[in-house]
Design a protein around this motif. Structure first.
Motif, PDB file in Angstrom:
ATOM      1  N   ASP A   1       0.827  -1.208  -0.043  1.00 41.50           N
ATOM      2  CA  ASP A   1       0.041  -0.025  -0.032  1.00 41.50           C
ATOM      3  C   ASP A   1       0.830   1.105  -0.117  1.00 41.50           C
ATOM      4  N   PHE A   2       0.285   2.313  -0.505  1.00 33.32           N
ATOM      5  CA  PHE A   2       1.073   3.606  -0.692  1.00 33.32           C
ATOM      6  C   PHE A   2       0.735   4.158   0.681  1.00 33.32           C
ATOM      7  N   PRO A   3       2.028   4.945   1.337  1.00 34.87           N
ATOM      8  CA  PRO A   3       1.723   5.787   2.705  1.00 34.87           C
ATOM      9  C   PRO A   3       0.717   6.916   2.564  1.00 34.87           C
ATOM     10  N   ARG A   4       0.081   7.014   3.474  1.00 33.36           N
ATOM     11  CA  ARG A   4      -0.892   8.293   3.852  1.00 33.36           C
ATOM     12  C   ARG A   4      -0.387   8.881   4.741  1.00 33.36           C
TER      13      ARG A   4
ATOM     14  N   GLY B   1      -7.579  15.889   7.293  1.00 36.87           N
ATOM     15  CA  GLY B   1      -7.410  15.668   5.823  1.00 36.87           C
ATOM     16  C   GLY B   1      -5.994  14.798   5.592  1.00 36.87           C
ATOM     17  N   PHE B   2      -5.891  14.348   4.462  1.00 32.77           N
ATOM     18  CA  PHE B   2      -4.528  13.854   3.850  1.00 32.77           C
ATOM     19  C   PHE B   2      -3.670  14.782   3.161  1.00 32.77           C
ATOM     20  N   ALA B   3      -2.592  14.691   3.525  1.00 33.48           N
ATOM     21  CA  ALA B   3      -1.434  15.611   3.185  1.00 33.48           C
ATOM     22  C   ALA B   3      -1.015  14.876   1.662  1.00 33.48           C
ATOM     23  N   PRO B   4      -0.737  15.556   0.763  1.00 38.04           N
ATOM     24  CA  PRO B   4      -0.128  14.780  -0.620  1.00 38.04           C
ATOM     25  C   PRO B   4       1.005  14.200  -0.123  1.00 38.04           C
TER      26      PRO B   4
ATOM     27  N   VAL C   1       7.833   9.018  -3.566  1.00 38.26           N
ATOM     28  CA  VAL C   1       7.840   8.231  -2.366  1.00 38.26           C
ATOM     29  C   VAL C   1       6.828   7.025  -2.891  1.00 38.26           C
ATOM     30  N   ASN C   2       5.833   7.382  -3.468  1.00 40.17           N
ATOM     31  CA  ASN C   2       4.937   6.373  -4.142  1.00 40.17           C
ATOM     32  C   ASN C   2       5.609   5.369  -5.308  1.00 40.17           C
TER      33      ASN C   2
END
Length: 143
Positions: A41-44, A50-53, A58-59
């Motif tokens: 999974d990609f980090p969040r 909310g979510f930071a970009p 990194v992805n």
């Protein structure tokens, strides 16, 4: 035949290497269909509500690591002389494992245990614990 379709969850950890060894051993005992999946999974990053970009680099790093992990599983199967397929899935690990097993009619799920203590497991959650609790088929957790 004990199992017809074995699903192994592999993340490259010591415990998942042991799980893959056990799956290969079982596959050699009978002509079993063996599938190895690596769920990544990609980090969040959460900021306030909310979510930071996340930077694309990194992805990309996470995807490259997932690819290397899957390639390692393929290499291990070939070295053992066992035919099987290796697939990568993106998303939460436990959900991905359970859905894949159900959608592809597997007989058993084999995965490693990270040996988390009960308090840490309660706080963080555990992929193996989640899979064991929600699977509709037998689960072999290898220590």
């Amino acid at each position: 035949m004990l199992f017809n379709k074995i699903l192994v969850a592999y993340d490259g950890s010591k415990a998942s290497n042991k799980a893959l060894d056990k799956a290969i051993e079982l596959a050699k005992l009978s002509q079993t269909e063996l599938t190895v999946i690596h769920v990544y999974d990609f980090p969040r990053f959460y900021v306030a509500e909310g979510f930071a970009p996340v930077p694309a680099s990194v992805n990309e790093d996470f995807y490259e690591l997932a690819t290397r992990t899957s390639d390692e599983a393929e290499r291990r199967l070939k070295e053992a002389g066992v035919s099987g397929k290796v697939e990568m899935l993106q998303g939460p690990a436990a959900e991905g494992i359970l859905e894949y097993a159900k959608d592809n009619d597997h007989d058993v799920i084999i995965l490693g245990s990270r040996g988390l203590g009960s308090i840490r497991e309660f706080v963080l959650g555990s992929v193996s614990h989640n899979v064991v609790q929600h699977a509709q088929i037998p689960v072999l957790v290898v220590k």
